[in-house]
Design a protein around this motif. Structure first.
Motif, PDB file in Angstrom:
ATOM      1  N   GLU A  40       0.957  -0.975   0.508  1.00  0.00           N
ATOM      2  CA  GLU A  40      -0.517  -0.017   0.245  1.00  0.00           C
ATOM      3  C   GLU A  40       0.727   1.293  -0.315  1.00  0.00           C
ATOM      4  O   GLU A  40       0.482   2.145  -0.524  1.00  0.00           O
ATOM      5  CB  GLU A  40      -1.375   0.151   1.228  1.00  0.00           C
ATOM      6  N   ALA A  41       1.763   0.972   0.858  1.00  0.00           N
ATOM      7  CA  ALA A  41       2.736   2.036   0.791  1.00  0.00           C
ATOM      8  C   ALA A  41       3.534   2.351  -0.189  1.00  0.00           C
ATOM      9  O   ALA A  41       3.596   3.587  -1.071  1.00  0.00           O
ATOM     10  CB  ALA A  41       3.677   2.701   1.809  1.00  0.00           C
ATOM     11  N   LEU A  42       3.970   1.842  -1.401  1.00  0.00           N
ATOM     12  CA  LEU A  42       3.808   2.384  -2.555  1.00  0.00           C
ATOM     13  C   LEU A  42       3.365   2.531  -3.636  1.00  0.00           C
ATOM     14  O   LEU A  42       3.309   3.183  -4.219  1.00  0.00           O
ATOM     15  CB  LEU A  42       4.629   0.511  -3.421  1.00  0.00           C
ATOM     16  N   ARG A  43       1.700   1.692  -3.418  1.00  0.00           N
ATOM     17  CA  ARG A  43       1.211   2.205  -4.465  1.00  0.00           C
ATOM     18  C   ARG A  43       0.372   3.808  -4.067  1.00  0.00           C
ATOM     19  O   ARG A  43       0.435   4.471  -4.907  1.00  0.00           O
ATOM     20  CB  ARG A  43       0.110   1.339  -4.214  1.00  0.00           C
ATOM     21  N   THR A  44       0.426   3.817  -3.191  1.00  0.00           N
ATOM     22  CA  THR A  44      -0.266   4.854  -2.639  1.00  0.00           C
ATOM     23  C   THR A  44       0.959   6.210  -2.391  1.00  0.00           C
ATOM     24  O   THR A  44       0.271   7.549  -2.025  1.00  0.00           O
ATOM     25  CB  THR A  44      -0.761   5.179  -0.983  1.00  0.00           C
ATOM     26  N   ALA A  45       2.370   5.885  -2.629  1.00  0.00           N
ATOM     27  CA  ALA A  45       3.365   7.110  -3.180  1.00  0.00           C
ATOM     28  C   ALA A  45       2.744   8.401  -3.137  1.00  0.00           C
ATOM     29  O   ALA A  45       2.345   8.256  -4.521  1.00  0.00           O
ATOM     30  CB  ALA A  45       4.545   6.747  -3.695  1.00  0.00           C
ATOM     31  N   PRO A  46       3.210   9.542  -3.036  1.00  0.00           N
ATOM     32  CA  PRO A  46       2.446  11.004  -3.882  1.00  0.00           C
ATOM     33  C   PRO A  46       2.993  10.610  -4.836  1.00  0.00           C
ATOM     34  O   PRO A  46       4.566  10.683  -4.899  1.00  0.00           O
ATOM     35  CB  PRO A  46       2.886  11.809  -2.699  1.00  0.00           C
ATOM     36  N   ALA A  47       2.605  11.345  -6.044  1.00  0.00           N
ATOM     37  CA  ALA A  47       3.586  11.687  -7.217  1.00  0.00           C
ATOM     38  C   ALA A  47       4.145  12.882  -7.438  1.00  0.00           C
ATOM     39  O   ALA A  47       3.857  13.811  -6.494  1.00  0.00           O
ATOM     40  CB  ALA A  47       1.471  11.499  -8.892  1.00  0.00           C
ATOM     41  N   ILE A  48       5.172  12.706  -8.441  1.00  0.00           N
ATOM     42  CA  ILE A  48       6.513  13.857  -8.341  1.00  0.00           C
ATOM     43  C   ILE A  48       6.379  14.586  -9.818  1.00  0.00           C
ATOM     44  O   ILE A  48       5.970  12.907 -10.762  1.00  0.00           O
ATOM     45  CB  ILE A  48       7.221  13.934  -7.515  1.00  0.00           C
ATOM     46  N   HIS A  49       6.288  15.301 -10.788  1.00  0.00           N
ATOM     47  CA  HIS A  49       7.041  15.236 -11.753  1.00  0.00           C
ATOM     48  C   HIS A  49       7.825  15.127 -11.491  1.00  0.00           C
ATOM     49  O   HIS A  49       8.644  15.685 -11.518  1.00  0.00           O
ATOM     50  CB  HIS A  49       6.242  16.016 -12.858  1.00  0.00           C
ATOM     51  N   ALA A  50       8.795  14.972 -13.544  1.00  0.00           N
ATOM     52  CA  ALA A  50      10.116  15.248 -13.417  1.00  0.00           C
ATOM     53  C   ALA A  50      10.692  17.132 -13.542  1.00  0.00           C
ATOM     54  O   ALA A  50      11.599  16.810 -12.907  1.00  0.00           O
ATOM     55  CB  ALA A  50      11.126  15.469 -14.667  1.00  0.00           C
ATOM     56  N   ALA A  51      10.192  18.052 -14.214  1.00  0.00           N
ATOM     57  CA  ALA A  51       9.793  18.601 -13.350  1.00  0.00           C
ATOM     58  C   ALA A  51       9.739  19.764 -11.989  1.00  0.00           C
ATOM     59  O   ALA A  51      10.365  20.743 -12.626  1.00  0.00           O
ATOM     60  CB  ALA A  51       8.893  19.668 -14.988  1.00  0.00           C
ATOM     61  N   GLU A  52       8.807  18.873 -11.646  1.00  0.00           N
ATOM     62  CA  GLU A  52       9.587  19.309 -10.378  1.00  0.00           C
ATOM     63  C   GLU A  52      10.385  18.555  -9.681  1.00  0.00           C
ATOM     64  O   GLU A  52      11.070  19.482  -8.904  1.00  0.00           O
ATOM     65  CB  GLU A  52       8.377  18.132  -9.608  1.00  0.00           C
ATOM     66  N   LEU A  53      10.705  17.717  -9.746  1.00  0.00           N
ATOM     67  CA  LEU A  53      12.538  17.625  -9.132  1.00  0.00           C
ATOM     68  C   LEU A  53      13.674  17.807  -9.856  1.00  0.00           C
ATOM     69  O   LEU A  53      14.013  18.310  -9.154  1.00  0.00           O
ATOM     70  CB  LEU A  53      12.031  16.090  -9.518  1.00  0.00           C
ATOM     71  N   VAL A  54      13.674  18.675 -10.733  1.00  0.00           N
ATOM     72  CA  VAL A  54      14.652  18.985 -11.522  1.00  0.00           C
ATOM     73  C   VAL A  54      13.690  20.944 -12.126  1.00  0.00           C
ATOM     74  O   VAL A  54      13.638  20.837 -13.527  1.00  0.00           O
ATOM     75  CB  VAL A  54      15.695  18.674 -12.353  1.00  0.00           C
TER      76      VAL A  54
ATOM     77  N   VAL B 124      16.964   5.307 -12.229  1.00  0.00           N
ATOM     78  CA  VAL B 124      16.465   6.194 -12.952  1.00  0.00           C
ATOM     79  C   VAL B 124      16.108   6.512 -13.767  1.00  0.00           C
ATOM     80  O   VAL B 124      16.856   7.641 -14.799  1.00  0.00           O
ATOM     81  CB  VAL B 124      16.683   8.061 -12.202  1.00  0.00           C
ATOM     82  N   GLY B 125      16.472   5.772 -15.190  1.00  0.00           N
ATOM     83  CA  GLY B 125      16.494   5.545 -16.357  1.00  0.00           C
ATOM     84  C   GLY B 125      15.605   6.044 -17.069  1.00  0.00           C
ATOM     85  O   GLY B 125      15.353   7.159 -18.007  1.00  0.00           O
ATOM     86  N   GLY B 126      14.117   5.992 -16.565  1.00  0.00           N
ATOM     87  CA  GLY B 126      13.352   6.263 -17.072  1.00  0.00           C
ATOM     88  C   GLY B 126      13.270   7.844 -16.639  1.00  0.00           C
ATOM     89  O   GLY B 126      12.712   8.964 -17.603  1.00  0.00           O
ATOM     90  N   LEU B 127      13.480   8.990 -15.315  1.00  0.00           N
ATOM     91  CA  LEU B 127      13.592   9.935 -14.825  1.00  0.00           C
ATOM     92  C   LEU B 127      14.565  10.495 -15.877  1.00  0.00           C
ATOM     93  O   LEU B 127      14.611  12.030 -16.461  1.00  0.00           O
ATOM     94  CB  LEU B 127      13.744  10.426 -13.643  1.00  0.00           C
ATOM     95  N   ILE B 128      15.785  10.078 -16.740  1.00  0.00           N
ATOM     96  CA  ILE B 128      16.796  10.930 -16.995  1.00  0.00           C
ATOM     97  C   ILE B 128      16.348  11.702 -18.443  1.00  0.00           C
ATOM     98  O   ILE B 128      16.331  12.238 -19.602  1.00  0.00           O
ATOM     99  CB  ILE B 128      18.002   9.453 -17.134  1.00  0.00           C
ATOM    100  N   ARG B 129      15.575   9.847 -19.112  1.00  0.00           N
ATOM    101  CA  ARG B 129      15.041   9.951 -20.957  1.00  0.00           C
ATOM    102  C   ARG B 129      14.049  11.428 -20.088  1.00  0.00           C
ATOM    103  O   ARG B 129      14.103  12.034 -21.101  1.00  0.00           O
ATOM    104  CB  ARG B 129      14.323   9.313 -20.989  1.00  0.00           C
ATOM    105  N   GLN B 130      13.013  11.452 -19.592  1.00  0.00           N
ATOM    106  CA  GLN B 130      12.262  12.680 -19.157  1.00  0.00           C
ATOM    107  C   GLN B 130      12.734  14.328 -18.900  1.00  0.00           C
ATOM    108  O   GLN B 130      12.263  15.328 -19.406  1.00  0.00           O
ATOM    109  CB  GLN B 130      11.104  12.468 -18.137  1.00  0.00           C
TER     110      GLN B 130
END
Length: 249
Positions: free
Chosen positions: A20-34, A54-60
């Motif tokens: 549940e903790a993994l499924r309900t972790a708050p969303a974040i976007h690449a533009a917020e992170l960086v 962070v392969g997906g984040l790198i692409r974003q």
């Protein structure tokens, strides 16, 4: 709790996906992170950790045209002990080439900056790594690295050195579990869930991440000279196929 990694004893992926903790972790976007005007720095203990974490984040971030720098702490020369196929020098050079190919798949053409620490020997040199990072990092950097309790000594020392360096220079450290998924269990709650944020990956992100991971042939194939199984086992590959990445912000 035992944080050491035992071959063939990974926590099943189905248990994590039901957490549940993994499924309900708050969303974040690449533009917020960086945010615009900040540099993303990815600090990888070994070649392939940047894709696994962070392969997906790198692409974003590449698509957002953020400035992105990848630092390789080690060259991964110790992943095949006793191998006649992969002596340390050959393995280090090959893994560096694999890392470059993987990052190009993700849209990062810039060369990796190699720090030259010994694979398997980062922990006794943690302070030296922190000092090296202090010289390289800038106050507006957002640094992504492995979790300080990830279960692999190099990963933990890299995470701790990054936390030290960023605290001193005013940058931000974001930790990502890689091997932590392997040894920990949802019911034990070892992960810092209040800091967890979930980055969604669309189909194109996920495909690029999978293609990037395939570049690491040394880690995906058995070693005929020793009989050793692939380093990246089925559990590792299953975690890399998730349509999201989890980060401790």
């Amino acid at each position: 709790m035992d944080r050491f990694i035992h071959a063939g004893q990974a926590t099943p992926e189905a248990r994590w996906l039901a957490c549940e903790a993994l499924r309900t972790a708050p969303a974040i976007h690449a533009a917020e992170l960086v945010p615009a005007g900040h540099r993303a720095v990815v600090l990888a203990p070994h070649p392939d950790d940047e894709v696994l974490a962070v392969g997906g984040l790198i692409r974003q971030l590449a698509r957002l045209q953020r400035t992105l720098c990848v630092l390789a702490v080690t060259d991964g020369e110790a992943s095949h002990p006793g191998s006649s196929c992969w002596p340390a020098g050959r393995l280090a050079a090959t893994r560096a080439r694999e890392q470059g190919r993987a990052l190009r798949v993700l849209g990062v053409p810039a060369p990796v900056q190699r720090l030259g620490f010994p694979d398997g020997g980062v922990a006794p040199r943690q302070q030296a790594l922190a000092e090296a990072l202090r010289r390289l990092l800038q106050p507006n950097d957002i640094v992504f690295t492995t979790w300080r309790l990830d279960g692999h000594p190099d990963h933990e020392a890299t995470g701790a050195a990054c936390a030290d360096a960023t605290a001193r220079c005013g940058a931000q450290c974001v930790e990502v579990p890689v091997w932590g998924w392997h040894w920990s269990r949802p019911e034990d709650a070892p992960m810092p869930w209040p800091r967890a944020r979930r980055l969604a990956l669309d189909a194109q992100d996920l495909r690029a991440k999978q293609l990037a991971l395939r570049a690491f042939r040394t880690q995906l194939r058995p070693d005929p000279s020793t009989g050793a199984a692939p380093i990246l086992d089925a559990a590792s590959r299953a975690r890399a196929a998730r349509p999201f990445e989890l980060l401790f912000v």
